[in-house]
Design a protein around this motif. Structure first.
Motif, PDB file in Angstrom:
ATOM      1  N   ALA A  73      40.524  40.784  51.040  1.00 38.82           N
ATOM      2  CA  ALA A  73      39.985  39.873  50.041  1.00 38.82           C
ATOM      3  C   ALA A  73      40.236  38.428  50.444  1.00 38.82           C
ATOM      4  CB  ALA A  73      40.622  40.171  48.694  1.00 38.82           C
TER       5      ALA A  73
ATOM      6  N   ARG B  47      33.793  40.146  43.105  1.00 37.74           N
ATOM      7  CA  ARG B  47      35.083  40.042  42.394  1.00 37.74           C
ATOM      8  C   ARG B  47      35.593  41.442  42.032  1.00 37.74           C
ATOM      9  NH1 ARG B  47      36.383  34.642  41.363  1.00 37.74           N
ATOM     10  NH2 ARG B  47      38.123  35.271  40.063  1.00 37.74           N
TER      11      ARG B  47
ATOM     12  N   HIS C  12      35.394  43.887  43.828  1.00 37.30           N
ATOM     13  CA  HIS C  12      36.022  44.425  45.048  1.00 37.30           C
ATOM     14  C   HIS C  12      37.235  43.598  45.461  1.00 37.30           C
ATOM     15  CE1 HIS C  12      33.171  47.603  45.933  1.00 37.30           C
ATOM     16  NE2 HIS C  12      32.188  46.769  45.636  1.00 37.30           N
ATOM     17  N   GLY C  13      37.671  42.687  44.595  1.00 40.65           N
ATOM     18  CA  GLY C  13      38.904  41.953  44.852  1.00 40.65           C
ATOM     19  C   GLY C  13      38.730  40.603  45.538  1.00 40.65           C
ATOM     20  N   TYR C  14      37.485  40.190  45.794  1.00 42.12           N
ATOM     21  CA  TYR C  14      37.286  38.901  46.469  1.00 42.12           C
ATOM     22  C   TYR C  14      37.357  37.745  45.467  1.00 42.12           C
ATOM     23  CZ  TYR C  14      35.754  41.601  50.446  1.00 42.12           C
ATOM     24  OH  TYR C  14      35.724  42.476  51.488  1.00 42.12           O
ATOM     25  N   ASP C  15      37.828  36.612  45.964  1.00 43.99           N
ATOM     26  CA  ASP C  15      37.881  35.399  45.158  1.00 43.99           C
ATOM     27  C   ASP C  15      36.503  34.719  45.287  1.00 43.99           C
ATOM     28  OD1 ASP C  15      38.466  33.078  43.872  1.00 43.99           O
ATOM     29  OD2 ASP C  15      39.709  32.259  45.490  1.00 43.99           O
TER      30      ASP C  15
END
Ligand SMILES: C[S@@+](CC[C@H](N)C(=O)[O-])C[C@H]1O[C@@H](n2cnc3c(N)ncnc32)[C@H](O)[C@@H]1O
Length: 233
Positions: free
Chosen positions: A57, A75, A77-80
């Motif tokens: 991420a 988001r 999937h944990g991405y900023d």
């Protein structure tokens, strides 16, 4: 390298204005799953492309994010992830679902002042969002907002499919959104470019294509889109 032809400025303005006026119809179409190619694979393809390039991420910017579906998906999937778009109405619609930073910025503003984009980003995505004739200045500006090993990923209509029966040559075309009935108030001018022109424009922006994908429609076997993963050259 091509320079803007006559009528370009007028078409660019009409293109931007069409998104403001079509914002609600577009939001409904995206959120109700009314665009068959998206369900058939292009949504999954762009999410998979980001995840492949950036398994851990990190910060992602979605340029021309529209009503924000991709930012929300990344988001998840944990991405900023955050998004920018030139249409204030589409950014309002993105904000109403919340959960991320969505800001109004036109490509012209981002090109003139790249720092407006924020960053540096490990990944920048443009999903069906490069619709004008002159794209290398924007892409060049965005390249400066990438980390040194960052990626910029473009998904666009596949030139072979989009060309249809017309001549396979660069030029302005018009999307009427007729497939959706009469709910889209404004036709959209958009610029068709051949695969060769995509490659030249990306090169002119100081980027290099590291991976080219053609997601296929499982039923027809025809390409759903063209995906170009790029890095700084
Ligand atoms: C086909 S929509 C795609 C939206 C979103 N990326 C998605 O996948 O649903 C194209 C988007 O590009 C944006 N756009 C087009 N020209 C722009 C410009 N000059 N500046 C900023 N945004 C622009 C529009 O406002 C619109 O949201």
């Amino acid at each position: 390298l091509r320079h803007r032809g006559p009528g370009s400025v007028k078409r660019q303005r009409a293109l931007a204005a069409s998104w403001e006026s079509n914002a609600d119809a577009w939001t409904t179409a995206v959120r109700s799953g009314a665009i068959p190619s998206r369900a058939a694979g292009t949504d999954a393809a762009i999410v998979a492309a980001v995840r492949r390039q950036m398994p851990d991420a990190g910060p992602v910017l979605d340029v021309g994010c529209g009503e924000g579906w991709l930012v929300r998906a990344l988001r998840g999937h944990g991405y900023d992830a955050s998004g920018v778009d030139g249409s204030p109405r589409l950014i309002d619609r993105a904000c109403e679902l919340g959960g991320a930073d969505f800001r109004v910025a036109t490509y012209e503003q981002l090109t003139a002042t790249p720092a407006l984009a924020g960053g540096p980003y490990a990944s920048i995505v443009l999903n069906f969002a490069l619709l004008g004739d002159e794209i290398h200045p924007l892409l060049g500006a965005l390249a400066t907002r990438l980390t040194l090993d960052g990626n910029l990923t473009i998904q666009t209509v596949h030139p072979w499919i989009a060309s249809g029966d017309a001549r396979y040559e660069d030029g302005w075309r018009t999307e009427t959104f007729g497939a959706f009935g009469s709910v889209f108030p404004s036709p959209m001018p958009w610029y068709f470019r051949t695969l060769g022109t995509w490659m030249r424009d990306i090169d002119a922006a100081g980027l290099v294509v590291t991976r080219l994908e053609e997601p296929l429609d499982a039923e027809t076997g025809r390409p759903l889109s063209l995906l170009l993963a790029c890095a700084r050259s």
